[in-house]
Design a protein around this motif. Structure first.
Motif, PDB file in Angstrom:
ATOM      1  N   VAL A 141       0.829  -1.213   0.000  1.00 42.44           N
ATOM      2  CA  VAL A 141       0.000   0.000   0.000  1.00 42.44           C
ATOM      3  C   VAL A 141       0.862   1.261   0.000  1.00 42.44           C
ATOM      4  O   VAL A 141       0.644   2.155  -0.828  1.00 42.44           O
ATOM      5  CB  VAL A 141      -1.001  -0.012   1.173  1.00 42.44           C
ATOM      6  N   PRO A 142       1.850   1.373   0.884  1.00 43.70           N
ATOM      7  CA  PRO A 142       2.693   2.572   0.823  1.00 43.70           C
ATOM      8  C   PRO A 142       3.403   2.734  -0.530  1.00 43.70           C
ATOM      9  O   PRO A 142       3.540   3.850  -1.026  1.00 43.70           O
ATOM     10  CB  PRO A 142       3.717   2.371   1.948  1.00 43.70           C
ATOM     11  N   TRP A 143       3.837   1.602  -1.115  1.00 39.14           N
ATOM     12  CA  TRP A 143       4.480   1.692  -2.431  1.00 39.14           C
ATOM     13  C   TRP A 143       3.503   2.244  -3.459  1.00 39.14           C
ATOM     14  O   TRP A 143       3.863   3.071  -4.287  1.00 39.14           O
ATOM     15  CB  TRP A 143       4.965   0.336  -2.897  1.00 39.14           C
ATOM     16  N   LEU A 144       2.277   1.760  -3.423  1.00 42.46           N
ATOM     17  CA  LEU A 144       1.280   2.208  -4.403  1.00 42.46           C
ATOM     18  C   LEU A 144       0.825   3.640  -4.139  1.00 42.46           C
ATOM     19  O   LEU A 144       0.359   4.314  -5.050  1.00 42.46           O
ATOM     20  CB  LEU A 144       0.081   1.260  -4.409  1.00 42.46           C
ATOM     21  N   ASP A 145       0.917   4.096  -2.886  1.00 42.28           N
ATOM     22  CA  ASP A 145       0.521   5.468  -2.548  1.00 42.28           C
ATOM     23  C   ASP A 145       1.521   6.510  -3.039  1.00 42.28           C
ATOM     24  O   ASP A 145       1.209   7.695  -3.060  1.00 42.28           O
ATOM     25  CB  ASP A 145       0.350   5.622  -1.029  1.00 42.28           C
ATOM     26  N   ARG A 146       2.683   6.085  -3.435  1.00 39.35           N
ATOM     27  CA  ARG A 146       3.683   7.030  -3.940  1.00 39.35           C
ATOM     28  C   ARG A 146       3.206   7.682  -5.227  1.00 39.35           C
ATOM     29  O   ARG A 146       2.418   7.117  -5.977  1.00 39.35           O
ATOM     30  CB  ARG A 146       5.006   6.315  -4.201  1.00 39.35           C
ATOM     31  N   SER A 147       3.727   8.860  -5.482  1.00 38.99           N
ATOM     32  CA  SER A 147       3.335   9.546  -6.720  1.00 38.99           C
ATOM     33  C   SER A 147       3.816   8.770  -7.946  1.00 38.99           C
ATOM     34  O   SER A 147       3.159   8.764  -8.979  1.00 38.99           O
ATOM     35  CB  SER A 147       3.882  10.973  -6.734  1.00 38.99           C
ATOM     36  N   MET A 148       4.969   8.113  -7.830  1.00 41.64           N
ATOM     37  CA  MET A 148       5.502   7.279  -8.910  1.00 41.64           C
ATOM     38  C   MET A 148       5.816   5.891  -8.345  1.00 41.64           C
ATOM     39  O   MET A 148       6.957   5.608  -7.971  1.00 41.64           O
ATOM     40  CB  MET A 148       6.778   7.907  -9.509  1.00 41.64           C
ATOM     41  N   PRO A 149       4.816   5.018  -8.239  1.00 40.00           N
ATOM     42  CA  PRO A 149       5.070   3.689  -7.665  1.00 40.00           C
ATOM     43  C   PRO A 149       6.047   2.895  -8.528  1.00 40.00           C
ATOM     44  O   PRO A 149       6.099   3.044  -9.742  1.00 40.00           O
ATOM     45  CB  PRO A 149       3.711   3.019  -7.633  1.00 40.00           C
ATOM     46  N   ASP A 150       6.833   2.072  -7.863  1.00 39.35           N
ATOM     47  CA  ASP A 150       7.800   1.206  -8.536  1.00 39.35           C
ATOM     48  C   ASP A 150       7.066  -0.072  -8.958  1.00 39.35           C
ATOM     49  O   ASP A 150       6.935  -1.019  -8.187  1.00 39.35           O
ATOM     50  CB  ASP A 150       8.958   0.888  -7.597  1.00 39.35           C
ATOM     51  N   ILE A 151       6.582  -0.087 -10.185  1.00 41.63           N
ATOM     52  CA  ILE A 151       5.764  -1.187 -10.684  1.00 41.63           C
ATOM     53  C   ILE A 151       6.525  -2.515 -10.666  1.00 41.63           C
ATOM     54  O   ILE A 151       5.965  -3.555 -10.306  1.00 41.63           O
ATOM     55  CB  ILE A 151       5.244  -0.886 -12.114  1.00 41.63           C
TER      56      ILE A 151
END
Length: 78
Positions: free
Chosen positions: A19-29
Protein backbone atom coordinates in the motif's frame (compact mmCIF):
# COMPACT_ATOMS: atom_id res chain seq x y z
CA UNK A 1 2.17 -25.86 12.02
CA UNK A 2 5.46 -24.15 11.11
CA UNK A 3 5.07 -25.32 7.51
CA UNK A 4 1.82 -23.35 7.31
CA UNK A 5 2.80 -20.32 9.38
CA UNK A 6 6.05 -19.63 7.54
CA UNK A 7 4.50 -19.09 4.07
CA UNK A 8 1.72 -17.04 5.68
CA UNK A 9 4.26 -14.78 7.37
CA UNK A 10 6.08 -14.41 4.04
CA UNK A 11 2.79 -13.31 2.43
CA UNK A 12 2.23 -10.73 5.14
CA UNK A 13 5.84 -9.51 4.91
CA UNK A 14 5.44 -9.02 1.15
CA UNK A 15 1.94 -7.56 1.28
CA UNK A 16 2.45 -5.01 4.08
CA UNK A 17 4.67 -2.64 2.06
CA UNK A 18 2.40 -2.78 -1.01
CA UNK A 19 0.00 0.00 0.00
CA UNK A 20 2.69 2.57 0.82
CA UNK A 21 4.48 1.69 -2.43
CA UNK A 22 1.28 2.21 -4.40
CA UNK A 23 0.52 5.47 -2.55
CA UNK A 24 3.68 7.03 -3.94
CA UNK A 25 3.33 9.55 -6.72
CA UNK A 26 5.50 7.28 -8.91
CA UNK A 27 5.07 3.69 -7.66
CA UNK A 28 7.80 1.21 -8.54
CA UNK A 29 5.76 -1.19 -10.68
CA UNK A 30 8.57 -3.73 -11.00
CA UNK A 31 8.91 -3.87 -7.22
CA UNK A 32 5.14 -4.32 -6.92
CA UNK A 33 5.13 -7.13 -9.47
CA UNK A 34 7.93 -8.91 -7.63
CA UNK A 35 6.12 -8.61 -4.29
CA UNK A 36 2.88 -9.93 -5.81
CA UNK A 37 4.75 -12.85 -7.36
CA UNK A 38 6.27 -13.73 -3.98
CA UNK A 39 2.82 -13.55 -2.38
CA UNK A 40 1.35 -15.83 -5.05
CA UNK A 41 4.24 -18.29 -4.64
CA UNK A 42 3.70 -18.35 -0.87
CA UNK A 43 -0.02 -18.97 -1.39
CA UNK A 44 0.77 -21.93 -3.63
CA UNK A 45 3.22 -23.39 -1.09
CA UNK A 46 0.70 -22.95 1.72
CA UNK A 47 -2.01 -24.59 -0.38
CA UNK A 48 0.28 -27.54 -1.09
CA UNK A 49 1.09 -27.96 2.62
CA UNK A 50 -2.60 -27.81 3.55
CA UNK A 51 -3.49 -30.32 0.83
CA UNK A 52 -0.73 -32.69 1.95
CA UNK A 53 -1.85 -32.41 5.57
CA UNK A 54 -5.47 -33.01 4.58
CA UNK A 55 -4.47 -36.12 2.62
CA UNK A 56 -2.47 -37.42 5.61
CA UNK A 57 -5.47 -36.90 7.90
CA UNK A 58 -7.74 -38.74 5.47
CA UNK A 59 -5.23 -41.62 5.23
CA UNK A 60 -5.06 -41.86 9.04
CA UNK A 61 -8.85 -41.95 9.26
CA UNK A 62 -9.02 -44.66 6.62
CA UNK A 63 -6.34 -46.66 8.46
CA UNK A 64 -8.17 -46.22 11.75
CA UNK A 65 -11.42 -47.34 10.15
CA UNK A 66 -9.72 -50.46 8.75
CA UNK A 67 -8.29 -51.25 12.17
CA UNK A 68 -11.66 -50.98 13.86
CA UNK A 69 -13.49 -53.05 11.28
CA UNK A 70 -10.93 -55.75 10.49
CA UNK A 71 -8.66 -56.93 13.28
CA UNK A 72 -6.78 -60.14 13.75
CA UNK A 73 -5.10 -61.09 17.02
CA UNK A 74 -1.42 -60.15 16.85
CA UNK A 75 -1.69 -58.66 13.35
CA UNK A 76 -2.18 -55.05 12.44
CA UNK A 77 -2.38 -54.15 8.76
CA UNK A 78 -2.46 -50.52 7.81
Amino acid sequence: MHKIKRPLSVMIRNADPAVPWLDRSMPDIDKEKAALKRIADSCRRTGAVIEKHSNEVQERRACSLRLTTVTFPGLVVC
